[in-house]
Design a protein around this motif. Structure first.
Motif, short mmCIF file in Angstrom:
data_model
loop_
_atom_site.label_atom_id
_atom_site.label_comp_id
_atom_site.label_asym_id
_atom_site.label_seq_id
_atom_site.Cartn_x
_atom_site.Cartn_y
_atom_site.Cartn_z
N ALA A 260 0.85 -1.17 0.00
CA ALA A 260 0.00 0.00 0.00
C ALA A 260 0.88 1.22 0.00
O ALA A 260 2.04 1.19 0.38
N GLY A 261 0.30 2.36 -0.37
CA GLY A 261 1.07 3.59 -0.35
C GLY A 261 0.32 4.68 -1.06
O GLY A 261 -0.75 4.47 -1.63
N ARG A 262 0.84 5.91 -1.01
CA ARG A 262 0.19 7.03 -1.64
C ARG A 262 0.25 6.93 -3.15
O ARG A 262 1.13 6.31 -3.70
N GLU A 263 -0.69 7.60 -3.82
CA GLU A 263 -0.68 7.64 -5.27
C GLU A 263 0.60 8.32 -5.74
O GLU A 263 1.09 9.26 -5.12
N PRO A 264 1.17 7.90 -6.84
CA PRO A 264 2.42 8.48 -7.32
C PRO A 264 2.22 9.88 -7.87
O PRO A 264 1.14 10.25 -8.31
N HIS A 265 3.26 10.68 -7.86
CA HIS A 265 3.25 12.00 -8.47
C HIS A 265 4.07 11.96 -9.73
O HIS A 265 5.25 11.64 -9.69
N PRO A 266 3.46 12.25 -10.88
CA PRO A 266 4.19 12.11 -12.13
C PRO A 266 5.26 13.16 -12.30
O PRO A 266 5.16 14.27 -11.78
N PHE A 267 6.30 12.80 -13.06
CA PHE A 267 7.24 13.78 -13.55
C PHE A 267 6.66 14.31 -14.85
O PHE A 267 5.75 13.74 -15.41
N ALA A 268 7.19 15.38 -15.35
CA ALA A 268 6.59 15.97 -16.53
C ALA A 268 7.59 16.23 -17.63
O ALA A 268 8.77 16.21 -17.40
N GLY A 269 7.10 16.51 -18.83
CA GLY A 269 8.02 16.73 -19.93
C GLY A 269 7.44 17.40 -21.16
O GLY A 269 6.27 17.58 -21.28
N ALA A 270 8.28 17.76 -22.12
CA ALA A 270 7.90 18.64 -23.22
C ALA A 270 7.62 17.95 -24.53
O ALA A 270 8.05 16.84 -24.75
N ARG A 271 6.97 18.63 -25.40
CA ARG A 271 6.67 18.12 -26.74
C ARG A 271 7.32 19.01 -27.78
O ARG A 271 6.95 20.15 -27.94
N PRO A 272 8.31 18.49 -28.49
CA PRO A 272 8.95 19.31 -29.51
C PRO A 272 8.04 19.55 -30.69
O PRO A 272 7.19 18.73 -31.01
N THR A 273 8.21 20.68 -31.36
CA THR A 273 7.40 20.99 -32.53
C THR A 273 8.09 20.49 -33.79
O THR A 273 9.26 20.15 -33.80
N ILE B 192 9.84 16.06 -21.29
CA ILE B 192 9.82 16.02 -19.83
C ILE B 192 9.90 17.44 -19.26
O ILE B 192 9.21 17.79 -18.30
N GLY B 193 10.69 18.28 -19.90
CA GLY B 193 10.92 19.63 -19.39
C GLY B 193 9.69 20.51 -19.38
O GLY B 193 9.63 21.47 -18.62
N THR B 194 8.70 20.23 -20.22
CA THR B 194 7.49 21.06 -20.26
C THR B 194 6.25 20.35 -19.75
O THR B 194 5.13 20.84 -19.93
N GLY B 195 6.40 19.21 -19.14
CA GLY B 195 5.27 18.55 -18.50
C GLY B 195 4.42 17.66 -19.37
O GLY B 195 3.39 17.16 -18.93
N LYS B 196 4.84 17.42 -20.62
CA LYS B 196 4.04 16.58 -21.51
C LYS B 196 4.36 15.10 -21.35
O LYS B 196 3.62 14.26 -21.86
N LEU B 197 5.47 14.80 -20.69
CA LEU B 197 5.91 13.41 -20.58
C LEU B 197 6.50 13.13 -19.21
O LEU B 197 7.20 13.99 -18.65
N ALA B 198 6.22 11.96 -18.68
CA ALA B 198 6.92 11.45 -17.49
C ALA B 198 7.53 10.10 -17.84
O ALA B 198 6.89 9.29 -18.51
#
Length: 259
Positions: free
Chosen positions: A11-24, A236-242
């Motif tokens: 058992a444990g707390r829900e995870p906190h995602p890391f985040a990442g960016a989407r290149p254009t 990851i840097g802009t929160g689009k990916l973990a």
């Protein structure tokens, strides 16, 4: 998924995602790949249309598909809770979903896991057709094909989450630890696997404790290598990916996050 500190309590707390960016932008090679895959999907749809019609039961699962790293982690955590409680839903398997998937796919997570038959991602996370893009190699070992597969899921399909999933009692990790200890060279292509896992071996432990610690260290190493890939790192840097590391415990059926 539980946090690392709660790993063996189930058992444990829900995870906190890391985040990442989407290149254009994009490349000619990606455009060609998309075109080829779109053509294959259209062909599949044509074949499906030629089959006799079957009665379809509408899917009961109508909640929105996860679109952010946090939502994707929460969906996987909920599925693993169902798996551990023997309350699996086996979602997205009905005839209507199967017909829809003949023309395209929108998975919400990439899972890079081990080939071990006891750890199929769709089962341990209770997901169905079109939900996960899975890549499986012994010990989650990376090579160009694996890197390309993960990159395709993220860059072309816009998947917001990559999970590197190791597991308790990994045979590939054990082989790497024992080969290093004995100086043995493994036959055929298996030596490549132990060479790749070797840098993760935890020399601060002995016996089975070394193997277990190396399972986690290997997940962290693979996760770090993926996160260092420039196009993935930008997302990851802009929160689009973990990109997260996790372990599946065979004794409890729980998946928990690794820091």
């Amino acid at each position: 998924m539980n946090t690392d500190s709660a790993a063996h309590r189930g058992a444990g707390r829900e995870p906190h995602p890391f985040a990442g960016a989407r290149p254009t932008g994009g490349t000619v090679r990606r455009t060609l790949l998309r075109t080829a895959l779109t053509g294959a999907a259209a062909l599949g749809a044509g074949v499906g249309a030629a089959r006799p019609a079957t009665a379809a039961t509408p899917s009961r699962d109508t909640h929105p598909r996860p679109g952010t790293p946090r939502e994707a982690l929460q969906e996987l955590a909920a599925g693993n809770r169902r798996w551990r409680a023997f309350r699996e839903r086996h979602p997205h398997e009905d005839p209507a979903v199967r017909r829809t998937l003949a023309t395209g796919q929108h998975p919400f997570a990439v899972v890079l896991g081990c080939i071990d038959s006891r750890v199929p991602p769709e089962l341990v996370f209770d997901q169905g057709l079109g939900d996960l893009m899975t890549v499986r190699t012994a010990g989650e070992v990376l090579d160009e094909a694996v890197l390309g597969s993960v990159a395709y899921g993220v860059l072309e399909l816009g998947i917001p989450l990559v999970v590197v999933l190791g597991h308790q009692a990994c045979g590939a990790v054990r082989a790497a630890v024992e080969a290093e200890r004995s100086g043995t060279t493994l036959p055929a292509h298996m030596q490549y696997l132990v060479d790749q896992i070797g840098p993760a071996i935890d020399h601060g432990k002995e016996g089975d404790a070394r193997i277990d610690a190396t399972v986690s260290a290997n997940v962290r190493l693979v996760r770090s290598r993926l996160a260092a890939e420039p196009e993935l790192a930008s997302r990851i840097g802009t929160g689009k990916l973990a990109i997260v590391g996790a372990r599946y415990e065979l004794t409890t059926q729980a998946v928990h996050r690794l820091a």
